[in-house]
Design an enzyme around this catalytic site. Structure first.
Site: not given
Ligand code: HMG
Length: 389
Positions: A80, A112, A234
């Protein structure tokens, strides 16, 4: 029915990586958010001149090491991160590898997921022509942009698999569960170098689609959760995979401890934690990781979950073949990763901000550490690749 599946598998990633603790420091974020909250330690960063073609060719060179190139009847390139709207990136790879002219080459896209559709399209072909082989390459660069929530989930990598009848590594089962829904969780319009993403929504969909694809697969195959010794997902970030596996356990009324989850998916995440997301390649780098780190898998059934935003999700399975260890590229993978250079934050930002010409002007690529192929220049709107001596 004749067995079809993976005969050889190898992956490649950039020779540079950023420690997510350094990214956290630069962003003023607690590093535990990345290491614990996302389950990620490092992300691979491609230098200028490393693209989907160079990564794919480097992975394929390894996967083809003891394969007669004349047996490759088809090259399927899943990505992609396309470099051209018309010409398939696989044609450059076909040339760099010196594959025979009698060879179908095509590029496939669905976020993906496209590595998996390439695989599923190849399997019936191999049943029909068991003396032929298919080279499947999946290669991507995950980019969300500086200082975005997706930034710590960037990465890059390519995987190459030779698919064949009577495969030496993994034979796939015929049953699969597959679900398509029109959703906007992640997309990249033609004018943008970086993906747009609704991160929380995408993670929710990843889980929902897992349940749907699994239930379909379970109903069609008659197999239960416990019929799979290991699972491979994945892996956009490792923590999501662990959560998804807990959820799959719940769907199947299995109360999994953290240790159970680590046992089922831990080995498949070893490379993902230090490479980051590699989109189409991610599931299959996970498979290489499982093969490289798990103890004897002979005869074990693996459950595989493929998710591509937008979205298509598929659950399928395969059984590991006797003697598979003799064909693995474990030492090559570990040597490549051990030799990576860790970037400072400033070096990462420089690499990330490098602009490829978008107006046809000529550009000689700066020389950086790469595998055996690099993009040497762009001139007259054409990309020129070279073998690194
Ligand atoms: P984010 O804003 O970092 O999420 O986004 P968050 O604020 O909810 O934090 C993540 C986790 O860290 C949470 O844990 C927090 O509590 C924890 P949870 O509640 O989820 O268990 N946290 C901490 N833990 C320990 N110590 C701390 C601390 N602070 C917070 N101090 C996100 C995370 C993965 C969504 C972001 O990185 C993102 O948008 N990534 C891109 C999209 C993505 O990867 N999506 C996944 C599914 S979609 C997919 O797989 C397809 C894809 O590969 C594309 C394709 O198909 O081509 C992406």
């Amino acid at each position: 029915m004749i067995k079809v599946g993976i005969d050889t598998i190898a992956f490649y990633t950039a020779h540079y990586a950023l420690d997510l603790a350094d990214l956290a420091a630069a962003r003023g974020i607690d590093p535990n958010k990345f290491s614990i909250g996302l389950g990620q330690q490092q992300m691979a960063v491609p230098p200028p001149g490393e693209d989907i073609v160079t990564m794919a060719a480097n992975a394929a060179l390894q996967a083809l090491q003891f394969i007669d190139p004349n047996s490759i009847e088809m090259l399927l390139f899943a990505t992609e991160s396309g470099i051209d709207q018309s010409k398939a990136a696989g044609i450059y790879v076909h040339d760099l590898l010196g594959l025979p002219a009698r060879c179908r080459v095509i590029e496939l896209k669905q976020a993906c997921y496209s590595g998996t559709v390439a695989l599923q399209l190849a399997l019936p072909f191999l049943r029909q022509f068991p003396d032929k082989k298919v080279l499947l390459v999946a290669s991507d660069i995950a980019r969300y942009g500086l200082n975005t929530p997706g930034e710590p989930s960037q990465g890059c990598g390519a995987v190459a698999m030779v698919l064949s009848a009577n495969p030496r590594i993994l034979a796939f089962d015929a049953e699969y569960g597959v679900v398509t829904e029109n959703v906007m969780d992640f997309w990249r319009p033609n004018y943008s170098e970086n993906a747009f993403v609704d991160g929380k929504y995408s993670s929710k969909l990843y889980m929902n689609m897992l349940e749907k694809a699994w239930q379909q697969y379970r109903d069609l195959s008659g197999r239960d959760f416990s019929d799979h010794a290991y699972y491979c997902y994945h892996a956009p970030v490792s923590r999501l995979v662990e959560k998804a596996h807990h959820y799959l356990g719940k769907v199947n009324r299995e109360k999994l401890s953290d240790a159970d989850v680590a046992q089922h998916v831990g080995h498949s995440l070893t490379y993902a934690r230090i490479v980051g997301n590699s989109y189409t390649a991610s599931l299959y780098i996970g498979l290489a990781s499982l093969f490289d780190f798990a103890e004897d898998l002979t005869g074990k059934r693996l459950g595989l979950y493929s998710y591509g935003s937008g979205c298509v999700a598929e659950f399928f399975s395969g059984t590991v073949q006797p003697g598979y260890q003799t064909v693995l590229a474990t030492a090559h993978h570990q040597d490549m990763l051990a030799k990576r250079k860790t970037l400072t934050y400033a070096e990462y930002e420089d690499f990330f901000s490098f602009k490829y010409p978008d107006d046809g002007s000529a550009c000689d690529m700066p020389v950086h550490e790469t595998g055996q192929f690099r993009l040497a220049s762009i001139a007259d709107h054409k990309r020129h690749y070279e073998k690194v001596t």
